[in-house]
Design an enzyme around this catalytic site. Structure first.
Site, PDB file in Angstrom:
ATOM      1  N   HIS A  95       0.825  -1.216  -0.042  1.00 13.74           N
ATOM      2  CA  HIS A  95       0.046  -0.042  -0.180  1.00 13.74           C
ATOM      3  C   HIS A  95       1.031   1.300   0.046  1.00 13.74           C
ATOM      4  O   HIS A  95       0.713   2.251  -0.734  1.00 13.74           O
ATOM      5  CB  HIS A  95      -0.853   0.000   1.381  1.00 13.74           C
ATOM      6  CG  HIS A  95      -2.023  -1.011   1.350  1.00 13.74           C
ATOM      7  ND1 HIS A  95      -1.820  -1.883   2.117  1.00 13.74           N
ATOM      8  CD2 HIS A  95      -2.919  -1.441   0.831  1.00 13.74           C
ATOM      9  CE1 HIS A  95      -2.751  -2.864   2.430  1.00 13.74           C
ATOM     10  NE2 HIS A  95      -3.444  -2.625   1.054  1.00 13.74           N
ATOM     11  N   GLN A 110     -18.371  -6.066  -1.725  1.00 16.04           N
ATOM     12  CA  GLN A 110     -17.483  -6.947  -2.543  1.00 16.04           C
ATOM     13  C   GLN A 110     -17.130  -7.911  -1.618  1.00 16.04           C
ATOM     14  O   GLN A 110     -16.477  -8.945  -2.089  1.00 16.04           O
ATOM     15  CB  GLN A 110     -16.176  -5.983  -2.960  1.00 16.04           C
ATOM     16  CG  GLN A 110     -15.359  -5.849  -1.539  1.00 16.04           C
ATOM     17  CD  GLN A 110     -14.042  -5.118  -2.447  1.00 16.04           C
ATOM     18  OE1 GLN A 110     -14.345  -3.867  -2.626  1.00 16.04           O
ATOM     19  NE2 GLN A 110     -12.779  -5.730  -2.114  1.00 16.04           N
TER      20      GLN A 110
HETATM   21  P1  AMP Z   1      -6.467  -3.928  -0.529  1.00 12.39           P
HETATM   22  O1  AMP Z   1      -6.227  -2.867   0.825  1.00 12.39           O
HETATM   23  O2  AMP Z   1      -6.082  -5.096  -0.243  1.00 12.39           O
HETATM   24  O3  AMP Z   1      -7.969  -3.668  -1.035  1.00 12.39           O
HETATM   25  O4  AMP Z   1      -5.470  -3.112  -1.604  1.00 12.39           O
HETATM   26  C1  AMP Z   1      -5.286  -1.842  -1.730  1.00 12.39           C
HETATM   27  C2  AMP Z   1      -4.415  -1.507  -2.892  1.00 12.39           C
HETATM   28  O5  AMP Z   1      -3.336  -2.082  -2.610  1.00 12.39           O
HETATM   29  C3  AMP Z   1      -5.093  -2.443  -4.323  1.00 12.39           C
HETATM   30  O6  AMP Z   1      -4.622  -1.708  -5.511  1.00 12.39           O
HETATM   31  C4  AMP Z   1      -3.863  -3.630  -4.287  1.00 12.39           C
HETATM   32  O7  AMP Z   1      -3.578  -4.242  -5.481  1.00 12.39           O
HETATM   33  C5  AMP Z   1      -2.758  -2.755  -3.536  1.00 12.39           C
HETATM   34  N1  AMP Z   1      -1.724  -3.992  -2.954  1.00 12.39           N
HETATM   35  C6  AMP Z   1      -2.193  -4.792  -2.087  1.00 12.39           C
HETATM   36  N2  AMP Z   1      -1.123  -5.672  -2.067  1.00 12.39           N
HETATM   37  C7  AMP Z   1      -0.117  -5.055  -2.765  1.00 12.39           C
HETATM   38  C8  AMP Z   1       1.289  -5.703  -2.861  1.00 12.39           C
HETATM   39  N3  AMP Z   1       1.795  -6.552  -2.306  1.00 12.39           N
HETATM   40  N4  AMP Z   1       2.028  -4.925  -3.784  1.00 12.39           N
HETATM   41  C9  AMP Z   1       1.503  -3.989  -4.399  1.00 12.39           C
HETATM   42  N5  AMP Z   1       0.272  -3.527  -4.317  1.00 12.39           N
HETATM   43  C10 AMP Z   1      -0.526  -4.122  -3.265  1.00 12.39           C
END
Ligand code: AMP
Length: 293
Positions: free
Chosen positions: A37, A61
């Site tokens: 993040h 979702q």
């Molecule tokens: P989430 O909080 O899991 O919904 O993720 C929020 C954003 O962070 C989304 O765009 C995810 O793809 C990105 N994200 C989560 N984990 C990673 C990671 N390991 N590397 C890069 N981006 C990430």
């Protein structure tokens, strides 16, 4: 860094920033931040004058038996990490602020949403598109940053932005990994010590597939079967949802590299998997550059 729970208050802040000619970068998340993040926040800060981070665990979702209720949270830690990475505003709405009584709208990107994760999580991407469309309309960003870790989500949001003429750019950012290669994820917190160790099998299988292709194997069905067996044979893997080879732009299934026509612009080979380790569903992927074969 300013923090707000209210759409109206955020709107005022954004209107002011926009009237001063500031470029707005937006990073939507569900919180429990990690370096994946913060890499998005840092990239946004590098490109834009103001960065908005949203933290919202979006109920629509999640499927009925998924982890909405127990999704990990640590808002105080998130604030520290977000500020250190360069966020200017955090938007933390309640479910009631986002979905008023009688909410009826929804946004769907057909076809791309019904394969891979979409076929195991019916309605998931519709929930994602609906909340992201709302967040775009609330935050009015010039650019929005998404991790390629959730590749299918990135592709679907890009298509939604294109098809519905949202006036912004979607930027895909590289997957951030732990030292052993495991993709960072808020859900890694659910894993026991042994499960966490065994979670490296996802990236191992992706690498193995890429190496076999580099070695000249073109029959992806055979590679898929080999890796499916390897994954299902691991005692910590309770279920393999999929291990797929897809066209990175159309998500069309590819069974043999030499027979597939990577014709759309930017088309590459996507190798992607979703696996349950114990009760935790993990996803990972890799883009294999088709110019290299
Ligand atoms: P989430 O909080 O899991 O919904 O993720 C929020 C954003 O962070 C989304 O765009 C995810 O793809 C990105 N994200 C989560 N984990 C990673 C990671 N390991 N590397 C890069 N981006 C990430």
């Amino acid at each position: 860094m300013k923090e707000t729970k209210e759409i109206a208050e955020l709107r005022e802040i954004i209107n002011e920033a926009r009237s001063e000619g500031k470029t707005i970068g937006f990073v939507p998340t569900m919180g429990y931040l990690h370096k994946g993040h913060t890499s998005l926040i840092e990239k946004a800060k590098n490109d834009c004058s103001k960065v908005i981070l949203s933290i919202f665990v979006n109920p629509i979702q999640f499927g009925e038996h998924e982890d909405y209720e127990k999704y990990p949270k640590d808002f105080n830690r998130d604030k520290i990490l977000a500020e250190a990475a360069g966020a200017d505003y955090i938007f933390v709405p309640s479910a009631g602020e986002m979905y008023k009584e009688g909410f009826k709208a929804s946004v769907k990107v057909r076809e791309l949403d019904s394969v891979m994760c979409g076929s195991f999580r019916p309605g998931h991407f519709e929930g994602v598109c609906t909340v992201v469309a709302k967040l775009f309309n609330i935050t009015l960003p010039h650019r929005s940053y998404f991790g390629l870790k959730d590749y299918q989500q990135y592709l679907i949001i890009k298509k939604m932005v294109e098809d519905l003429n949202f006036p912004l750019r979607v930027i895909g950012c590289p997957i951030i990994r732990e030292d052993d290669g495991v993709a960072m994820s808020s859900r890694n917190k659910y894993l026991s010590k042994n499960e966490r160790k065994n979670a490296a099998i996802l990236v191992e299988c992706l690498n193995q597939a890429a190496n076999l292709i580099k070695d000249g194997f073109t029959n992806l069905e055979d590679i898929r079967n080999t890796l499916y067996e390897k994954l299902s044979g691991n005692p910590f893997v309770s279920k393999v949802d999929y291990f797929d080879f897809r066209d990175s732009e159309t998500l069309e299934n590819i069974s043999s590299i030499d027979k597939h026509d990577f014709k759309s612009p930017g088309s590459n080979l996507l190798i992607a998997c979703a696996v349950r380790i114990g009760g935790t569903r993990l996803i990972d992927n890799m883009i294999f550059d088709t110019n290299s074969f």
